[in-house]
Design a protein around this motif. Structure first.
Motif, mmCIF file in Angstrom:
data_model
loop_
_atom_site.group_PDB
_atom_site.id
_atom_site.type_symbol
_atom_site.label_atom_id
_atom_site.label_comp_id
_atom_site.label_asym_id
_atom_site.label_seq_id
_atom_site.Cartn_x
_atom_site.Cartn_y
_atom_site.Cartn_z
ATOM 1 N N ALA A 1 0.913 -1.506 0.291
ATOM 2 C CA ALA A 1 0.010 -0.276 -0.330
ATOM 3 C C ALA A 1 0.648 0.885 0.219
ATOM 4 O O ALA A 1 0.584 2.382 -1.079
ATOM 5 C CB ALA A 1 -0.358 0.157 1.094
ATOM 6 N N LEU B 1 2.329 1.974 -3.154
ATOM 7 C CA LEU B 1 1.945 2.112 -4.609
ATOM 8 C C LEU B 1 0.724 3.933 -4.547
ATOM 9 O O LEU B 1 0.830 4.269 -5.809
ATOM 10 C CB LEU B 1 -0.663 1.924 -4.287
ATOM 11 N N GLU B 2 1.226 3.936 -2.967
ATOM 12 C CA GLU B 2 0.585 5.219 -2.567
ATOM 13 C C GLU B 2 1.410 6.486 -2.745
ATOM 14 O O GLU B 2 2.089 7.518 -3.532
ATOM 15 C CB GLU B 2 0.229 5.565 -1.434
ATOM 16 N N LYS C 1 -5.826 7.305 -10.945
ATOM 17 C CA LYS C 1 -5.656 6.466 -9.482
ATOM 18 C C LYS C 1 -6.137 6.082 -10.056
ATOM 19 O O LYS C 1 -6.368 5.155 -8.739
ATOM 20 C CB LYS C 1 -5.734 7.887 -8.804
ATOM 21 N N GLN C 2 -7.662 5.680 -10.355
ATOM 22 C CA GLN C 2 -8.955 4.819 -9.882
ATOM 23 C C GLN C 2 -8.407 3.445 -10.683
ATOM 24 O O GLN C 2 -8.526 3.035 -9.943
ATOM 25 C CB GLN C 2 -9.696 5.632 -10.509
ATOM 26 N N GLU D 1 -6.015 1.870 -8.372
ATOM 27 C CA GLU D 1 -6.918 1.389 -7.147
ATOM 28 C C GLU D 1 -7.633 0.004 -7.971
ATOM 29 O O GLU D 1 -6.882 -1.098 -6.933
ATOM 30 C CB GLU D 1 -7.347 1.695 -6.645
ATOM 31 N N LYS D 2 -7.834 -0.143 -9.139
ATOM 32 C CA LYS D 2 -9.008 -1.094 -9.569
ATOM 33 C C LYS D 2 -7.783 -2.517 -9.483
ATOM 34 O O LYS D 2 -8.030 -3.368 -9.160
ATOM 35 C CB LYS D 2 -9.687 -0.555 -10.942
ATOM 36 N N LYS E 1 -4.701 -2.668 -8.083
ATOM 37 C CA LYS E 1 -4.654 -3.370 -6.574
ATOM 38 C C LYS E 1 -5.406 -3.754 -6.324
ATOM 39 O O LYS E 1 -4.713 -5.616 -5.880
ATOM 40 C CB LYS E 1 -4.446 -1.646 -5.919
ATOM 41 N N THR E 2 -6.326 -3.919 -6.317
ATOM 42 C CA THR E 2 -7.068 -5.133 -5.251
ATOM 43 C C THR E 2 -7.520 -5.727 -5.604
ATOM 44 O O THR E 2 -7.525 -7.397 -5.187
ATOM 45 C CB THR E 2 -9.140 -4.149 -5.379
ATOM 46 N N ASN F 1 1.703 6.914 -6.374
ATOM 47 C CA ASN F 1 0.821 7.740 -6.826
ATOM 48 C C ASN F 1 0.850 9.462 -7.122
ATOM 49 O O ASN F 1 0.802 9.790 -8.265
ATOM 50 C CB ASN F 1 -0.546 6.995 -6.209
#
Length: 761
Positions: free
Chosen positions: A475, A478-479, A590-591, A594-595, A597-598, A482
């Motif tokens: 996490a 990834l942050e 970014k969205q 996140e997608k 990553k999930t 970003n």
């Protein structure tokens, strides 16, 4: 063979913070308080095994107390004398841990004398308990029991639950060593109840360990392992290294009795390593003793003898009679296996003498059985049988099923040597019953399950911690990416705007600089439009002021200034639109990240779960497959010069080895000489117990799990051929096995062409 199990004994030691106590000691002026602080420091130093400084503080406390008591009176005099008693107690504890029992006893008795003079009953109970421990280790069980019972009585009068628990535990230990398991278990369970009420985790681990020892000698290996593992878990939580070493040694003993020598040796070596780190001589001796037994079972007699002699030397230094007897007995086993019967008998008799002096029924039963077996092997079967029957009586009395099993085997061999074939057969049947009850599949499965549950829980905790750590790292990464992506995009926009500004207004460097600063400020505060409006107003005001001062500037200059303003306005509008467009793109990216990553995390979790389930299943299958193989000690017993090389390609294998001991009826072999043919037309080798040894090595089709499944079916076919159909001719065994295997596979609607290559003799 004597496996050395470790039991917990309780002492009356104290704790305090060393540094804070030293600070108080440096400031304190009153001698009575100084003596107390010195003793508290000594107690704490004992707990961290700094024996040299512990003795120094205890001696200093005695010297100061004696010097001050010469002119002290009343309560001060009493306090100083109590200080001397506590110092003597601490000195005794140091000598106890160092194995110097005579010196420990001397100081404990001196401490007791002072406490009795002043009527310090709680102190008296502590001294009696420690004196009882010394007598216990010296093998004087009557005196040990007398002191522990006296200590228990005082603790009960004062309602001292911790003292009561210590006394009950030590009384249980005496009964355990005398072979009175029901009475020992009764005291251990009573101790455990009090420890749980007090929330005494360290005490609870000791009780669980001692209860496990009782179940071990009663042959209840699953319950023994359950208690050992529960004790080990708490000790690991507490960081109790000495306790961890004891638990590992006892767990190794369970595996040793079940013939799982690699796992047993692994635990014994880990226990020895910790003992050596702690400088625990008694623990080192016990670990060496256990390691020697494993080497004996594996036929490595030189390494076994080396370990047992080292163990014996330490026990002799400590004056530990119980340990000396154990080492002598195990050394005797090595000499017996090497055919040196006089030397074996010498060691067995020496061990028996000590065990009878101690009232150690369990040890005596073991030594008596070993002595009887030596007499049988040296042609004195009648004399040997007397010793074995005496051992059988003792082992039945104390419920030591492992020794009972060995007794029936030994008496069967004696009867066979005496020509009492019917009696030999009956006793051998009893041996089989006890052997199978101790090593039955259910027991083995339960012990495996206990170990697997412990290991699974431990690994699950580690895996969970690692997964959470990885999640945090992922996490964070990834942050970080970003943020870096946003910064890169923003930098790119600024760079593009900067280039455009340079191309449109190269001549106006001052205005360009102000524009760059405006963009940078807008990026940080996200109020770009407002700042640009303010900048435009400032530029217009500056322009008007300049026009008022310089009215000589021509009209074309005013027009040029107006054009410049229009350029700035157009550029600001364009920059604003680009900024909005960039923000939309960045938000979408970014969205998407996140997608993704999930999705990745979910996929990773699913894969990990599936992999874990598969590996757990295969590993459990390996334990089941191992359980169907004949124990190494059984093969070694009947084929002393044999060895097994078994290295599966995968976790489980399609190869297996097999052994069956067939007891032949007297009429089947009567009149035959070694090498003659019987009615089944095969060579029959007579043994002292009228046995036929069948052995095989098989290679089933397939590898891994499929091969392992085939091996189970083929192994079952061999067992049924001999046990169910009573076939002993090798060729006919294989014919019948082939028939059974084909019948099993014919049950399927699909065509199955699996089988095995096998050699059987």
């Amino acid at each position: 063979m004597l496996i050395f199990l470790f039991s917990l004994v309780q002492t009356f030691a104290q704790n305090a913070g060393i540094d804070s106590l030293k600070t108080l000691l440096a400031k304190e002026k009153t001698d009575t308080t100084r003596v107390k602080l010195m003793n508290d420091i000594s107690s704490k130093l004992i707990n961290i095994r700094d024996y040299e400084n512990a003795l120094k503080y205890a001696d200093d406390a005695i010297n100061l107390a004696k010097k001050s008591s010469s002119f002290a009176k009343g309560e001060t005099q009493r306090g100083l004398q109590n200080g001397i008693a506590l110092s003597l107690h601490n000195i005794g504890v140091v000598y106890y841990y160092q194995g110097n029992y005579p010196e420990a006893l001397k100081n404990y008795l001196a401490s007791l004398k002072i406490r009795e003079e002043f009527g310090d009953k709680i102190g008296i109970a502590g001294s009696l308990g420690n004196i009882g421990l010394i007598y216990f280790y010296q093998g004087n069980y009557p005196e040990a029991l007398k002191n522990h019972l006296a200590s228990l009585k005082i603790c009960e009068e004062f309602g001292d639950k911790k003292g009561i628990a210590n006394s009950l535990n030590n009384i249980g230990l005496i009964y355990y060593n005398k072979g009175n398991y029901p009475e020992a278990l009764k005291n251990y369970l009573a101790t455990l109840k009090i420890r749980e009420e007090l929330g005494d985790k360290k005490g609870i681990t000791g009780c669980l360990n001692n209860i496990g020892n009782i179940y071990y000698y009663q042959g209840n290996y699953p319950e023994a392992l359950k208690n050992y593992l529960a004790s080990l878990k708490i000790r690991e939580e507490l960081g109790n290294k000495n306790g961890i070493a004891r638990s590992l040694a006892n767990i190794g003993s369970v595996y040793s009795d079940q013939g799982n020598y690699p796992e047993a040796l692994k635990n014994f070596l880990e226990s020895l390593k910790i003992d050596e780190e702690l400088g625990d001589k008694k623990g080192i001796a016990g670990s060496l003793n256990n390691i020697g037994n494993i080497y004996t079972n594996q036929g490595n007699y030189s390494e076994a003898l080396k370990n047992h002699l080292a163990s014996l030397k330490i026990y002799e230094e400590l004056g530990d009679k119980n340990g000396i007897a154990s080492s002598l007995n195990n050394i005797g086993i090595i000499y017996s296996n090497q055919g040196n019967y006089p030397e074996a008998l010498k060691n067995y008799l020496a061990a028996l003498k000590i065990q009878e002096e101690l009232g150690d029924k369990k040890g005596s039963a073991n030594s008596l059985n070993n002595i009887g077996s030596i007499y049988t092997k040296t042609g004195k079967a009648e004399e040997g049988k007397k010793y074995i029957l005496k051992s059988l009586q003792l082992s039945n009395e104390i419920g030591a099923l492992g020794i009972v099993r060995d007794n029936y085997q030994a008496v069967a061999q004696a009867d066979s040597a005496l020509g009492n074939h019917q009696s030999a057969l009956e006793n051998y049947k009893q041996y089989i019953v006890y052997r199978d009850s101790l090593l039955n599949e259910e027991n083995t499965k339960k012990t495996m399950q206990q170990q697997m549950q412990y290991e699974f829980g431990k690994k699950e905790a580690i895996a969970q911690a690692e997964f959470e750590k990885q999640q945090q790292l992922t996490a964070a990464e990834l942050e970080k990416r970003n943020i870096l992506l946003v910064k890169n995009k923003q930098s790119l926009v600024i760079l593009e705007q900067d280039n455009e500004l340079r191309s449109l207004a190269l001549a106006h460097s001052n205005a360009e600089l102000k524009q760059k600063e405006t963009f940078a400020e807008n990026q940080k505060k996200e109020i770009e439009l407002l700042n640009k409006d303010n900048l435009l107003k400032q530029a217009q005001a500056a322009k008007k002021e300049e026009e008022l001062k310089k009215q000589r500037i021509a009209t074309y200059s005013a027009a040029g200034g107006g054009m410049l303003i229009l350029v700035f306005l157009a550029f600001a509008l364009k920059a604003y639109r680009n900024k909005r467009r960039s923000n939309v793109i960045i938000l979408k990216q970014k969205q998407e990240v996140e997608k993704q990553k999930t999705a990745v995390e979910h996929q990773k979790h699913v894969i990990e779960e599936k992999q874990k389930e598969i590996l757990d299943s295969i590993n459990y299958a390996k334990r089941i497959q191992t359980a169907i193989l004949p124990p190494a000690r059984l093969i070694k017993e009947h084929l002393p010069e044999s060895f097994i090389l078994y290295n599966p390609k995968d976790i489980v294998a399609g190869d297996f080895y097999w052994m069956e001991i067939v007891q032949l009826a007297d009429e089947k072999i009567s009149g035959l000489k070694d090498g003659e043919k019987n009615t089944e037309d095969h060579q029959l080798i007579k043994t002292s117990a009228n046995q036929l040894i069948l052995m095989a090595a098989a290679d089933c089709t397939g590898h891994g799990v499929p091969g392992a499944m085939v091996s189970v079916i083929c192994n079952n076919g061999l067992n049924r051929s001999v046990r169910e159909y009573g076939i002993t001719d090798p060729g006919k065994i294989l014919d019948k096995t082939r028939e059974i295997v084909i019948q099993e596979f014919e049950k399927s609607d699909d065509e199955v062409k699996d089988g095995m290559d096998i050699s059987l003799c």
